[in-house]
Design a protein around this motif. Sequence first.
Motif, PDB file in Angstrom:
ATOM      1  N   PRO A   6       0.834  -1.201   0.000  1.00  0.00           N
ATOM      2  CA  PRO A   6       0.000   0.000   0.000  1.00  0.00           C
ATOM      3  C   PRO A   6       0.873   1.256   0.000  1.00  0.00           C
ATOM      4  O   PRO A   6       1.946   1.267   0.600  1.00  0.00           O
ATOM      5  CB  PRO A   6      -0.796  -0.112   1.305  1.00  0.00           C
ATOM      6  CG  PRO A   6      -0.710  -1.552   1.693  1.00  0.00           C
ATOM      7  CD  PRO A   6       0.596  -2.055   1.154  1.00  0.00           C
ATOM      8  N   ASN A  34      -5.910  -0.798   3.290  1.00  0.00           N
ATOM      9  CA  ASN A  34      -4.815  -1.340   2.492  1.00  0.00           C
ATOM     10  C   ASN A  34      -5.193  -1.392   1.011  1.00  0.00           C
ATOM     11  O   ASN A  34      -4.375  -1.092   0.142  1.00  0.00           O
ATOM     12  CB  ASN A  34      -4.416  -2.731   2.980  1.00  0.00           C
ATOM     13  CG  ASN A  34      -3.691  -2.683   4.308  1.00  0.00           C
ATOM     14  OD1 ASN A  34      -3.060  -1.691   4.663  1.00  0.00           O
ATOM     15  ND2 ASN A  34      -3.787  -3.765   5.064  1.00  0.00           N
ATOM     16  N   ASP A 167      -6.732  -5.670   6.544  1.00  0.00           N
ATOM     17  CA  ASP A 167      -6.426  -4.628   7.523  1.00  0.00           C
ATOM     18  C   ASP A 167      -6.592  -5.163   8.942  1.00  0.00           C
ATOM     19  O   ASP A 167      -7.495  -5.969   9.220  1.00  0.00           O
ATOM     20  CB  ASP A 167      -7.377  -3.439   7.318  1.00  0.00           C
ATOM     21  CG  ASP A 167      -7.220  -2.833   5.941  1.00  0.00           C
ATOM     22  OD1 ASP A 167      -6.450  -1.878   5.800  1.00  0.00           O
ATOM     23  OD2 ASP A 167      -7.862  -3.332   4.995  1.00  0.00           O
TER      24      ASP A 167
END
Length: 183
Positions: A6, A34, A167
């Motif tokens: 990311p 992300n 995440d």
Amino acid sequence: MPRINPLSEKEATTDIRQAWAKHIADYPGSRITNMKATLSHSPMAFEVYMQWYPLYHEVIRIVGERSAYLFAHSISEASNCPLCTTFFRKIIIEHGEQPEDLQLTADEQHLLDFGAEIARNRGEVADLTYEPIRQRFTDADVVVLVAFAGQMIATNLFNNVLDVTIDGYLSPYLPLTNPQTHG
């Protein structure tokens, strides 16, 4: 391990940081996940994929909030997308239900079967699955539902191909059968 990391806030251009701020302002409660930070490597990709939100709100208008998130969950689960399935598990659980023990009406079941079949069969939907949808919704509504399913599948595909990390805030919502997966 993600195939593309990311984009960090430090790496993000001013335009991307502004796009993130606008997204959060437009959709209170949203965050730069992300997936969104990975999409941000391409500002156009980020912009295109964020059109998921207005389309989702159209689905909510058509079928109601519960059916909308259950529809998205059924598509994500049928697409074998751990990230999106977990995201919608979170929503289901936060609304007081267990994804493995949903009590559905016949109309809800038809909608979920429709979404799952679209995802599982790459758009091939049996008449038996399509007919209840066709009878219940207008042409415009069906177009929105199919367009949303396509957008949801595109999101699932993006996350699966790039192995986007789930995440951390979603970890408590992972299915019990897959406790080792976490971001």
